[in-house]
Design a protein around this motif. Structure first.
Motif, PDB file in Angstrom:
ATOM      1  N   GLN A   1       2.239   8.068  -3.575  1.00 59.39           N
ATOM      2  CA  GLN A   1       3.651   7.977  -3.928  1.00 59.39           C
ATOM      3  C   GLN A   1       4.476   8.552  -2.781  1.00 59.39           C
ATOM      4  O   GLN A   1       4.334   9.721  -2.439  1.00 59.39           O
TER       5      GLN A   1
ATOM      6  N   TYR B   1       4.745  12.357   1.310  1.00 54.34           N
ATOM      7  CA  TYR B   1       4.092  11.612   0.232  1.00 54.34           C
ATOM      8  C   TYR B   1       3.097  12.504  -0.493  1.00 54.34           C
ATOM      9  O   TYR B   1       2.695  13.554   0.012  1.00 54.34           O
TER      10      TYR B   1
ATOM     11  N   SER C   1       1.286   2.668  -1.642  1.00 54.51           N
ATOM     12  CA  SER C   1       2.533   3.169  -2.229  1.00 54.51           C
ATOM     13  C   SER C   1       3.602   2.086  -2.162  1.00 54.51           C
ATOM     14  O   SER C   1       3.487   1.129  -1.399  1.00 54.51           O
TER      15      SER C   1
END
Length: 181
Positions: A59, A95, A169
């Motif tokens: 993410q 991230y 992601s």
């Protein structure tokens, strides 16, 4: 058991098996007359679950053009909106990813676009080692030469991919301006 009783019982079993086989393959029978097919049609399907590997999808939390980057935290502290053509452009990104344990292989990538045309694409492979399973966060950066870049507004999109299970992601974009030298 005498022979007639045995043959009679055997013929009933064979007829039963033959009847079962022919009922399923009968071309004239419609689905509405078959109790098995009707029951199957009225059963509710089981709900679809999220695949377990999606829990480990990287993410992207933030991405920006920065004046310099040397350590985590510089993404926030050194964020800028412009770069002079000919000067290095540094894109920092943060991230996180859930890692079961050990080493994970990642691919970090940046695309720079001007008016829907790709200016440059760069990616690199990175290995991350963790001592314990859990959610881990990293901040990193990539530096680009800008001597050949067009002036005006450009967009950099950053994405991170996990290589073992091929999970990527969603990209995070940042808009910036390249000014003349």
């Amino acid at each position: 058991m005498d022979r007639r009783t045995f043959l009679s019982a055997a013929s009933v079993c064979v007829a039963g098996v033959a009847g079962c086989g022919s009922a399923d393959s009968s071309p004239t029978e419609t689905p509405s007359t078959s109790p098995t097919q009707t029951r199957t049609a009225t059963e509710t399907p089981t709900p679809t679950r999220t695949p377990p590997e999606q829990r480990y999808r990287p993410q992207l939390l933030d991405a920006a053009l920065v004046s310099t980057w040397s350590e985590p935290g510089d993404l926030t502290a050194n964020r800028v909106r412009t770069v002079r053509r000919g000067q290095p452009a540094v894109f920092a990104f943060r991230y996180r990813i859930r890692i079961p344990e050990g080493t994970i292989n990642l691919k970090e990538g940046v695309d720079v676009v001007h008016e829907d045309e790709l200016v440059v694409r760069r990616f690199r492979d990175t290995d991350r080692d963790v001592d314990s399973a859990g959610l881990h966060t990293w901040e990193d950066a990539m530096t680009f030469e800008t001597a050949e870049w067009p002036t005006g507004e450009l967009t950099a999109t950053v994405a991170v991919g996990e290589l073992q299970l091929h999970r990527t992601s969603d990209g995070v974009s940042t808009t910036f301006e390249v000014t003349s030298a």
